[in-house]
Design an enzyme around this catalytic site. Structure first.
Site, PDB file in Angstrom:
ATOM      1  N   CYS A   1      35.382  10.509   4.021  1.00  0.00           N
ATOM      2  CA  CYS A   1      34.372   9.534   3.593  1.00  0.00           C
ATOM      3  C   CYS A   1      34.119   9.624   2.097  1.00  0.00           C
ATOM      4  O   CYS A   1      33.758   8.647   1.456  1.00  0.00           O
ATOM      5  CB  CYS A   1      33.085   9.764   4.355  1.00  0.00           C
ATOM      6  SG  CYS A   1      32.460  11.436   4.162  1.00  0.00           S
TER       7      CYS A   1
ATOM      8  N   GLU B   1      24.982   9.118   7.997  1.00  0.00           N
ATOM      9  CA  GLU B   1      25.979   9.326   6.941  1.00  0.00           C
ATOM     10  C   GLU B   1      27.097   8.341   7.226  1.00  0.00           C
ATOM     11  O   GLU B   1      27.817   8.460   8.219  1.00  0.00           O
ATOM     12  CB  GLU B   1      26.460  10.775   6.960  1.00  0.00           C
ATOM     13  CG  GLU B   1      25.326  11.703   6.525  1.00  0.00           C
ATOM     14  CD  GLU B   1      25.590  13.181   6.740  1.00  0.00           C
ATOM     15  OE1 GLU B   1      26.661  13.527   7.265  1.00  0.00           O
ATOM     16  OE2 GLU B   1      24.724  13.987   6.398  1.00  0.00           O
TER      17      GLU B   1
ATOM     18  N   ASN C   1      37.227  12.364  11.592  1.00  0.00           N
ATOM     19  CA  ASN C   1      38.066  12.687  10.430  1.00  0.00           C
ATOM     20  C   ASN C   1      38.029  14.159  10.023  1.00  0.00           C
ATOM     21  O   ASN C   1      39.014  14.663   9.484  1.00  0.00           O
ATOM     22  CB  ASN C   1      37.741  11.774   9.239  1.00  0.00           C
ATOM     23  CG  ASN C   1      36.313  11.854   8.804  1.00  0.00           C
ATOM     24  OD1 ASN C   1      35.400  11.795   9.615  1.00  0.00           O
ATOM     25  ND2 ASN C   1      36.097  12.014   7.522  1.00  0.00           N
TER      26      ASN C   1
ATOM     27  N   GLU D   1      20.720  15.118   4.328  1.00  0.00           N
ATOM     28  CA  GLU D   1      20.805  16.377   5.062  1.00  0.00           C
ATOM     29  C   GLU D   1      21.341  17.428   4.087  1.00  0.00           C
ATOM     30  O   GLU D   1      21.786  17.116   2.988  1.00  0.00           O
ATOM     31  CB  GLU D   1      21.687  16.227   6.306  1.00  0.00           C
ATOM     32  CG  GLU D   1      21.071  15.244   7.325  1.00  0.00           C
ATOM     33  CD  GLU D   1      21.665  15.326   8.716  1.00  0.00           C
ATOM     34  OE1 GLU D   1      21.973  16.441   9.173  1.00  0.00           O
ATOM     35  OE2 GLU D   1      21.814  14.272   9.362  1.00  0.00           O
TER      36      GLU D   1
END
Ligand code: NAD
Length: 486
Positions: A288, A254, A155, A467
């Protein structure tokens, strides 16, 4: 048609059996590239090269030279900026301004920022008492973990891949990347950049191909991989976690989200409409961190729905470089089918369709692309699939609320916990909500503002670990404690 090859041991390479697959443009379904399709042999070669590089020049390189080299990578990306923008526009079909202003510059920034974070990170040290009164001193040193497998999605392919490659290299690791089969072009281009600035062969490797029972899975199961960092769907994360169990390898995940946007009646109305428009529809909703559940305080609900509807109906479909075009297609026809099946399920569940809901009529070859309309629904219960499940498309369900407690409960009643955006002028309420909402990142009166020094990741089923900043160093290094008796 462009040929996109693996990048193994410092060289662009086809698959041993010359196996490849086709990439079609999401704009018009025309074939645009042949991608080398990796299997076990290519994964073995890449992992071997990465392990060998750990013991070579790269493993012996001092921190200053490594940091300089990563700055040179960033400079070379900037020098070849147009190539990266063109490659990503071809893969994703997204508008030039999104890729050129948000995504590719972040790719270069990732290398600069993580090189500097590594260089400037302090080490821990503790003095302690001992029975003889002399004491002891503890200090921690950081060592690279080894070979890192990077599995990335489509994405925002360059941004998301470099977000992991850059800190991994800054910490002295080597990497094998398996980019998404839907957006492979920038990963191989980055190999050219690595060679141009003299990064030793084997430090950065790319194997193209598919996920389950293919290159992705072979890589995550490989015994020569020391840790796995992954961005993608929660279901894929479960599969990778099982693969990582063999050999007890560390993971950083993630994952997906079903993010809530919360708009209070005291917000700056126009800023909130524009903010929610971006968070729900930027990149055709394929973010996301995007908002697919919008809760608006009742006194402004109807007005807010009308304003967002108007904004959606003003989008300009088009090719990435068409003047004025600000809205692209979905990544593929497969994803279009998935999104349209959610559009159908919303109507079957009794939604009120405010705008969109289908495929736009576009002229010429664009009519064959993977387009869908930006879509808004109201009137569904929270149990409806489009309110519960991640769609990853340009759509949102809007619902009014009356109290802070009510909206907090609604926002938190989801298995995901990635991000939220809150719009209010009441600072106390913003702090209260931000602390009570179960997500990894809360934006107040903003969205997608990212400081790369901050911890980033998801709560609940949206991820494992953090992260960003020194948190990346914690994942990409092994900390060892040294205790010295004085
Ligand atoms: P995906 O999980 O389908 O694929 C991601 C990558 O995993 C691809 O490279 C794919 O080939 C690989 N893969 C698939 N199955 C595998 C397996 N069994 N073993 C190893 N590798 C495998 O995700 P996607 O469709 O590419 O991306 C969209 C998803 O990513 C959405 O759910 C979105 O929310 C999530 N995402 C999360 C973040 C975040 O920061 N939390 C950022 C971007 C995207």
């Amino acid at each position: 048609m462009q040929d996109i090859l693996h990048f193994i041991d410092g060289r662009a390479a086809p698959s041993v059996d010359c196996r490849s697959f086709e990439k079609r443009s999401p704009l018009n379904n025309q074939p645009i590239a042949r991608i080398a399709e990796g299997g076990q042999v290519e994964v073995d070669a890449a992992v071997t090269s990465a392990r060998t590089a750990l013991k070579g020049d790269w493993g012996r390189m001092g921190m200053d030279r490594r940091v300089t080299m990563l700055h040179n990578v960033a400079d070379e990306i900037t020098r070849r900026f147009d190539d990266f923008v063109a490659a990503e526009m071809a893969d994703t079909g997204q508008p030039h301004h999104v890729i050129a202003h948000a995504f590719v510059p972040r790719g270069a920034a990732n290398f600069r920022v993580f090189a500097d974070i590594f260089k400037n990170a302090p080490t821990e040290s503790f003095q302690m008492d001992t029975p003889d009164g002399r004491g002891a001193l503890n200090y921690a040193i950081r060592k690279p973990k080894g070979v890192i497998a990077v599995i990335s999605p489509w994405n925002a392919p360059f941004l998301l891949m470099t977000w992991k490659v850059a800190p991994a290299l800054a910490c002295g690791n080597t990497v094998v990347v398996k980019p998404s089969e839907e957006a492979p072009a920038t990963a191989t281009l980055l190999g050219e950049v690595m060679n141009a600035v003299g990064v030793p062969p084997g430090v950065y490797n790319v194997v193209h191909g598919f996920g389950a029972d293919a290159a992705g899975e072979f890589l995550t199961r490989h015994s020569g991989v020391d840790a796995i960092t992954f961005t993608g769907e929660t279901g894929t994360g479960s599969a990778i976690m099982r693969a990582a169990a063999d050999g007890i390898r560390d993971v950083s995940f993630e994952l997906g989200g079903k993010n809530a946007g919360i708009v209070f009646a005291d917000c700056d109305f126009d800023a909130a409409v524009e903010g929610l428009f971006r968070s729900s529809f930027m990149n055709t909703g394929q973010v996301c961190l995007g908002t697919e559940r919008v809760y608006v305080e009742r006194p402004i609900f109807e007005r807010f729905v009308s304003a967002l509807k108007l904004r959606c109906e003003a989008v300009k479909y088009g090719r990435p470089t068409d003047p004025g075009s600000d809205y692209g297609p979905l990544i593929s026809h497969e994803h279009q089918r998935k999104v349209l099946s959610f559009y159908a399920s919303a109507m079957a569940d009794g939604a009120t369709l405010i705008t969109g809901g289908g495929v736009p009529e576009l002229p010429g070859d664009l009519s064959a692309g993977a387009w869908v309309q930006p879509t808004i629904w109201t009137g569904l219960p929270e149990s409806a699939a489009v309110v519960r499940e991640e769609i990853f498309g340009p759509c949102c369900h809007m619902r009014p609320f009356d109290t802070e407690e009510e909206v907090l409960a609604l926002a938190n009643a989801n298995r995901y916990g990635l991000a939220t955006t809150i719009w209010t002028q009441n600072l106390s309420r913003a702090h209260r909500m931000a602390s009570a909402i179960e997500v990894g990142i809360t934006w107040v009166n903003s969205w997608f503002l990212r400081d790369l020094r901050t911890p980033f990741g998801g709560a609940k089923q949206s991820g494992i670990g953090r992260e960003g900043g020194v948190h990346s160093l914690d994942f990409y290094t092994e900390q060892r404690n040294v205790c010295i008796k004085l």
